[in-house]
Design a protein around this motif. Structure first.
Motif, mmCIF file in Angstrom:
data_model
loop_
_atom_site.group_PDB
_atom_site.id
_atom_site.type_symbol
_atom_site.label_atom_id
_atom_site.label_comp_id
_atom_site.label_asym_id
_atom_site.label_seq_id
_atom_site.Cartn_x
_atom_site.Cartn_y
_atom_site.Cartn_z
ATOM 1 N N TRP A 49 0.839 -1.207 0.000
ATOM 2 C CA TRP A 49 0.000 0.000 0.000
ATOM 3 C C TRP A 49 0.872 1.254 0.000
ATOM 4 C CZ3 TRP A 49 -3.556 2.116 4.398
ATOM 5 C CH2 TRP A 49 -4.622 2.828 3.835
ATOM 6 N N SER A 74 -0.487 -1.468 -7.793
ATOM 7 C CA SER A 74 -1.934 -1.618 -7.652
ATOM 8 C C SER A 74 -2.691 -0.341 -7.987
ATOM 9 C CB SER A 74 -2.275 -2.111 -6.234
ATOM 10 O OG SER A 74 -1.561 -1.376 -5.267
ATOM 11 N N GLU A 76 -4.563 1.883 -6.546
ATOM 12 C CA GLU A 76 -4.653 3.130 -5.776
ATOM 13 C C GLU A 76 -3.461 4.045 -6.010
ATOM 14 O OE1 GLU A 76 -1.820 0.877 -3.351
ATOM 15 O OE2 GLU A 76 -3.620 0.340 -4.483
ATOM 16 N N PHE A 90 -12.259 -0.395 -4.958
ATOM 17 C CA PHE A 90 -10.924 -0.528 -4.375
ATOM 18 C C PHE A 90 -10.905 -1.570 -3.259
ATOM 19 C CE2 PHE A 90 -10.700 3.655 -6.339
ATOM 20 C CZ PHE A 90 -9.405 3.695 -6.843
ATOM 21 N N ASP A 91 -11.915 -2.426 -3.165
ATOM 22 C CA ASP A 91 -11.995 -3.401 -2.087
ATOM 23 C C ASP A 91 -11.050 -4.574 -2.334
ATOM 24 O OD1 ASP A 91 -13.763 -5.716 -3.445
ATOM 25 O OD2 ASP A 91 -14.511 -3.744 -4.070
ATOM 26 N N LEU A 95 -8.955 -6.001 -5.735
ATOM 27 C CA LEU A 95 -7.497 -6.080 -5.785
ATOM 28 C C LEU A 95 -7.041 -7.497 -6.119
ATOM 29 C CD1 LEU A 95 -6.500 -3.911 -2.683
ATOM 30 C CD2 LEU A 95 -6.777 -3.179 -5.048
ATOM 31 N N ARG A 205 -7.882 8.377 -4.320
ATOM 32 C CA ARG A 205 -7.771 6.918 -4.370
ATOM 33 C C ARG A 205 -7.430 6.342 -2.999
ATOM 34 N NH1 ARG A 205 -4.250 6.327 -9.981
ATOM 35 N NH2 ARG A 205 -5.430 7.898 -11.145
ATOM 36 N N ASN A 209 -9.700 3.679 -1.179
ATOM 37 C CA ASN A 209 -9.104 2.383 -0.875
ATOM 38 C C ASN A 209 -9.198 2.077 0.620
ATOM 39 O OD1 ASN A 209 -5.795 0.892 -1.285
ATOM 40 N ND2 ASN A 209 -7.787 -0.029 -1.511
#
Length: 292
Positions: A49, A74, A76, A90-91, A95, A205, A209
């Motif tokens: 992340w 990814s 985000e 964005f769950d 992903l 984002r 997210n």
């Protein structure tokens, strides 16, 4: 990118590859290849992340001379292109679906696939494997996030404040991370890394997210992961505790734990060599969970 010259001078071809997914989002991937990659396994690496390519150079430099590596950023992250209209999902399921679609698009049928990831990337890989989105020969998961539970002030930010406030609030997020979740004295590199990535994050984002992930835990997914897994942790990492990742490994049928000394070490050449050696024949054999 100038930072990729370090690979090209060693005979590794790096291409920046866009992949458009089923919902219209286009991800950016970096594809590292040598001339002999077609006869060897492929490693799909899913970044975390708060993670950037620059933080993984030491790891990638140990793996890329031996195997093709697909480094995935990814949705985000700023590098992703979103379609016009409402924000996409964005769950965790989305992903995980992204990972499956990227593997199907870029990995030739019949090619042995291994996966690796860090933080949220590792968590999304667990979801993808548990839900049958991909079935790699082995997985190397660096400090997965077991649960997304934000403090009360974090929940307030996610639910009520518009993304424009992130310009100011990101300083609060950095303060929280480096004072309560990271040992900034023992791990100054980790503290600086989180500071850089939070300050560079795309606010709309990131907020979407975080809101989609809030409350998710991976514990129910673990028994469904039949892939041989090595969960890699750092003894000095407050953000992803060794006790928690050890508990996580015991929840998967074929998982073990590898503990390194620090977060810096999990991002070092040692971690890269460990992954490269693990992709050699024999890793796919089931292993009992090993406790530190």
């Amino acid at each position: 990118m100038r930072e990729l010259l370090r690979y090209e001078t060693r005979g590794i071809l790096v291409s920046k590859t866009p992949v458009t997914l089923s919902d219209g989002v286009t991800l950016t991937l970096f594809d590292f290849k040598t001339e002999a990659w077609e006869d060897k396994p492929v490693l799909l690496f899913v970044a975390g992340w708060l993670s950037a390519l620059s933080g993984w150079h030491e790891v990638l430099e140990e793996i890329t001379p031996h195997y093709r590596v697909i480094y995935m950023e990814s949705r985000e992250k700023r590098s992703a292109r979103l379609p016009k209209g409402p924000l996409p999902r964005f769950d965790i399921d989305r992903l995980a679906g992204d990972i499956g679609e990227v593997a199907a698009e870029l990995v030739p049928p019949g090619t042995p696939l291994y996966v690796a990831g860090s933080s949220l990337g590792s968590t999304a890989l667990i979801r993808a494997m548990a839900r049958g989105r991909l079935s790699p020969k082995g997985a190397f998961l660096i400090s997965p996030v077991t649960a997304f539970a934000f403090p009360a002030w974090g929940n307030f930010i996610i639910r009520f404040l518009p993304p424009c406030f992130f310009t100011v609030i990101r300083y609060l997020i950095v303060w929280y991370l480096v004072n309560f979740r990271v040992d900034k004295k023992k791990e100054p590199e980790q503290a600086r890394k989180y500071t850089r990535t939070v300050m560079d994050a795309e606010p709309i984002r990131l907020k979407a997210n975080a809101g989609a992930l809030n409350g998710y835990t991976l514990w129910a997914d673990l028994p469904k992961v039949n892939t041989p897994v090595v969960v890699i942790g750092a003894a000095s990492d407050k953000l992803h505790g060794v006790e928690e990742i050890t508990k996580m490994a015991t929840g998967m049928p074929h998982a073990r734990v590898e503990v390194m000394g620090s977060n810096k070490e999990t991002h070092s050449g040692r971690a890269g060599r460990f992954i490269a050696e693990g992709m050699a024949p024999g890793f796919e054999e089931p292993a009992e969970a090993r406790h530190p």
